[in-house]
Design a protein around this motif. Sequence first.
Motif, PDB file in Angstrom:
ATOM      1  N   ARG A   1       6.332  -2.205 -16.714  1.00  0.00           N
ATOM      2  CA  ARG A   1       5.979  -3.130 -15.533  1.00  0.00           C
ATOM      3  C   ARG A   1       7.121  -2.378 -14.463  1.00  0.00           C
ATOM      4  O   ARG A   1       7.030  -1.347 -13.050  1.00  0.00           O
ATOM      5  N   LYS A   2       8.498  -1.725 -14.444  1.00  0.00           N
ATOM      6  CA  LYS A   2       9.447  -0.974 -13.526  1.00  0.00           C
ATOM      7  C   LYS A   2       8.716  -0.247 -13.799  1.00  0.00           C
ATOM      8  O   LYS A   2       9.473   0.169 -12.274  1.00  0.00           O
ATOM      9  N   ILE A   3       8.345   1.238 -13.906  1.00  0.00           N
ATOM     10  CA  ILE A   3       8.540   1.776 -13.787  1.00  0.00           C
ATOM     11  C   ILE A   3       6.822   2.096 -12.478  1.00  0.00           C
ATOM     12  O   ILE A   3       6.872   3.244 -11.777  1.00  0.00           O
ATOM     13  N   GLN A   4       6.317   1.719 -13.278  1.00  0.00           N
ATOM     14  CA  GLN A   4       4.707   1.271 -12.213  1.00  0.00           C
ATOM     15  C   GLN A   4       5.045   0.980 -11.226  1.00  0.00           C
ATOM     16  O   GLN A   4       4.516   1.536 -10.598  1.00  0.00           O
ATOM     17  N   GLU A   5       5.721  -0.580 -10.765  1.00  0.00           N
ATOM     18  CA  GLU A   5       6.562  -0.894  -9.905  1.00  0.00           C
ATOM     19  C   GLU A   5       7.276   0.359  -8.532  1.00  0.00           C
ATOM     20  O   GLU A   5       6.452   0.146  -7.688  1.00  0.00           O
ATOM     21  N   ASN A   6       7.984   1.356 -10.102  1.00  0.00           N
ATOM     22  CA  ASN A   6       8.965   2.320  -8.666  1.00  0.00           C
ATOM     23  C   ASN A   6       7.142   3.446  -7.903  1.00  0.00           C
ATOM     24  O   ASN A   6       7.890   3.619  -6.858  1.00  0.00           O
ATOM     25  N   SER A   7       7.202   3.521  -8.727  1.00  0.00           N
ATOM     26  CA  SER A   7       5.612   4.495  -7.994  1.00  0.00           C
ATOM     27  C   SER A   7       4.633   3.941  -7.300  1.00  0.00           C
ATOM     28  O   SER A   7       4.489   4.491  -6.288  1.00  0.00           O
ATOM     29  N   VAL A   8       4.390   2.755  -7.065  1.00  0.00           N
ATOM     30  CA  VAL A   8       3.823   2.070  -6.439  1.00  0.00           C
ATOM     31  C   VAL A   8       4.203   2.008  -5.583  1.00  0.00           C
ATOM     32  O   VAL A   8       3.753   2.253  -3.727  1.00  0.00           O
ATOM     33  N   LYS A   9       5.885   1.478  -5.555  1.00  0.00           N
ATOM     34  CA  LYS A   9       6.423   1.589  -3.726  1.00  0.00           C
ATOM     35  C   LYS A   9       6.450   2.546  -3.541  1.00  0.00           C
ATOM     36  O   LYS A   9       6.608   2.689  -2.207  1.00  0.00           O
ATOM     37  N   GLN A  10       7.246   4.283  -4.031  1.00  0.00           N
ATOM     38  CA  GLN A  10       7.275   5.404  -3.385  1.00  0.00           C
ATOM     39  C   GLN A  10       5.971   5.746  -2.742  1.00  0.00           C
ATOM     40  O   GLN A  10       5.704   6.200  -1.204  1.00  0.00           O
ATOM     41  N   LEU A  11       4.450   5.145  -3.618  1.00  0.00           N
ATOM     42  CA  LEU A  11       3.213   5.522  -3.321  1.00  0.00           C
ATOM     43  C   LEU A  11       2.904   4.870  -1.622  1.00  0.00           C
ATOM     44  O   LEU A  11       2.311   5.350  -0.909  1.00  0.00           O
ATOM     45  N   LEU A  12       3.324   3.484  -1.191  1.00  0.00           N
ATOM     46  CA  LEU A  12       2.683   2.545   0.031  1.00  0.00           C
ATOM     47  C   LEU A  12       3.002   3.026   1.295  1.00  0.00           C
ATOM     48  O   LEU A  12       2.659   2.957   1.787  1.00  0.00           O
ATOM     49  N   THR A  13       4.287   3.720   1.585  1.00  0.00           N
ATOM     50  CA  THR A  13       4.770   4.261   2.597  1.00  0.00           C
ATOM     51  C   THR A  13       3.428   5.181   3.740  1.00  0.00           C
ATOM     52  O   THR A  13       3.575   5.139   4.598  1.00  0.00           O
ATOM     53  N   ASN A  14       3.275   6.666   2.689  1.00  0.00           N
ATOM     54  CA  ASN A  14       2.457   7.295   3.171  1.00  0.00           C
ATOM     55  C   ASN A  14       0.940   7.735   2.592  1.00  0.00           C
ATOM     56  O   ASN A  14       0.587   8.472   3.060  1.00  0.00           O
ATOM     57  N   SER A  15       0.164   6.500   1.963  1.00  0.00           N
ATOM     58  CA  SER A  15      -0.893   6.782   1.223  1.00  0.00           C
ATOM     59  C   SER A  15      -2.133   5.233   1.341  1.00  0.00           C
ATOM     60  O   SER A  15      -0.911   4.276   1.674  1.00  0.00           O
ATOM     61  N   TYR A  16      -3.226   5.607   1.108  1.00  0.00           N
ATOM     62  CA  TYR A  16      -3.805   4.192   1.067  1.00  0.00           C
ATOM     63  C   TYR A  16      -4.170   4.027  -0.319  1.00  0.00           C
ATOM     64  O   TYR A  16      -5.041   3.986  -1.489  1.00  0.00           O
ATOM     65  N   LEU A  17      -2.666   2.629  -0.489  1.00  0.00           N
ATOM     66  CA  LEU A  17      -2.236   2.033  -2.213  1.00  0.00           C
ATOM     67  C   LEU A  17      -3.503   1.365  -2.231  1.00  0.00           C
ATOM     68  O   LEU A  17      -3.150   0.795  -1.391  1.00  0.00           O
ATOM     69  N   LEU A  18      -4.941   0.989  -3.162  1.00  0.00           N
ATOM     70  CA  LEU A  18      -5.309   0.382  -3.455  1.00  0.00           C
ATOM     71  C   LEU A  18      -5.220  -0.303  -4.730  1.00  0.00           C
ATOM     72  O   LEU A  18      -4.924   0.501  -6.449  1.00  0.00           O
ATOM     73  N   VAL A  19      -4.343  -1.106  -5.582  1.00  0.00           N
ATOM     74  CA  VAL A  19      -5.044  -1.760  -6.936  1.00  0.00           C
ATOM     75  C   VAL A  19      -5.748  -3.012  -6.829  1.00  0.00           C
ATOM     76  O   VAL A  19      -6.108  -3.529  -8.222  1.00  0.00           O
ATOM     77  N   PHE A  20      -6.772  -2.577  -5.992  1.00  0.00           N
ATOM     78  CA  PHE A  20      -8.389  -3.581  -6.461  1.00  0.00           C
ATOM     79  C   PHE A  20      -8.769  -3.160  -5.496  1.00  0.00           C
ATOM     80  O   PHE A  20      -8.578  -2.894  -4.073  1.00  0.00           O
ATOM     81  N   ASP A  21     -10.324  -2.976  -5.609  1.00  0.00           N
ATOM     82  CA  ASP A  21     -11.782  -2.907  -4.638  1.00  0.00           C
ATOM     83  C   ASP A  21     -12.052  -3.670  -4.164  1.00  0.00           C
ATOM     84  O   ASP A  21     -12.424  -4.846  -4.643  1.00  0.00           O
ATOM     85  N   ASP A  22     -13.720  -3.204  -3.739  1.00  0.00           N
ATOM     86  CA  ASP A  22     -14.011  -4.232  -2.772  1.00  0.00           C
ATOM     87  C   ASP A  22     -15.151  -5.034  -4.250  1.00  0.00           C
ATOM     88  O   ASP A  22     -16.349  -5.799  -4.102  1.00  0.00           O
TER      89      ASP A  22
END
Length: 403
Positions: free
Chosen positions: A128-149
């Motif tokens: 979880r910690k590694i995935q959280e770090n990756s998500v946080k790093q990607l959040l600012t300059n990408s369109y990051l999604l963990v779900f869709d419609d």
Amino acid sequence: MIFIIYTSYLIAKYEIPFKIYDLIKRKNIKTGVLICYIMIIKDFGSSIAGNELSNVIIRQRRHFDKCINYNHDFVSIIYLSSLLISYNIKFKNIRILDALLNMVRAKPSRVIFVVRTMAPRHFTSAMRKIQENSVKQLLTNSYLLVFDDTLWKGKQLLNHAKFLIAYNLCFTEKEFVHSKFYGSTNFTSAGLGVSSRASNYEEFTSSRKTSTYLSSGDLYYLKRIYNHIQLKYLLYTDPKYARQIYLEYAKYIDTLLKRRIPKQLDELYMGYIESLIGYFGFISLLEGLPGKKLTDSILDSVLDKHPPPNPFELEMLITPRKHAEKMASILGWSEDNIFSMLERTKSAISSLKNSIEDRYLGSPVDKFFIDEEREFMEFLSSFYSSHNNILYESIERWHQSVM
């Protein structure tokens, strides 16, 4: 004219098909389409998957730099999906995610970077910690999604797709470059290459295409990317939209909570699995909503008492109803066992639903932004309109070309 290269692991191990492809390019054969199909098994001791992924990024950067240097009208599009993402993966002296984000930072109005991955809270401890770090790093300059419609229709489970799709659409020279990397490989060091102790047995495929037109297959990807960036934009800029998404999912949740608890073993089993899917989706939804200080607080308070379903276990538990009794028998689950588990899962869903409605829906969400979300809002304010227009125009150009 179509050139097709299809090869086995033994040949691909030495990157021969990639060298053949580059030879074709050097011969300046410009008619038709160049295609390279490669099915490769990555054994232990090989970093060929990571090396080829690096090659895809290097080529994308080369086309990107050319368009910038000559002041071309262009867009560079990157669509990445992986169940797991480790931020520090590095091959050929390229830190993969940094290389992609550096393109965004170099020309943010002309680079669209979409990422799909799993919500970190579905995992535990180090994972979880590694995935959280990756998500946080990607959040600012990408369109990051963990779900869709598909989520609020009660359909989404695991994001198992693992790929990187890259486009460089140069409208000035009418040169459209499309590269794909996809397979069984997660974006981790063990998935893509070699670690000091172990690596995965994987298969991957890489293809490259240079054309003067966009195909119907290209249109499919462009529409998906267009829909993804709109979803992310509306989530963060329109409180009514985020609320509506929650309310749509809440309807599905309400049907689960109100459904009578059956007595037959097969119905009990199916009801329990559906409740796990509902809880799983609820966690994904809350992880994807804006205001992470508040959503994290809500998730902490509920998940401490009601841990999330193991995503890999849940995938294996899902079965057609006709096999439900057999599955329960394999697991040694009686009616009483399943009834108790179903009640606990419904209690977890109710707790999460009540917390969201009491604490989240009536709150000004921007008060609970973390720093990365504030940076992302600035990114949207500056560049979303450009990204949206470029994608819309690219899709329209395709429609005009086939009329």
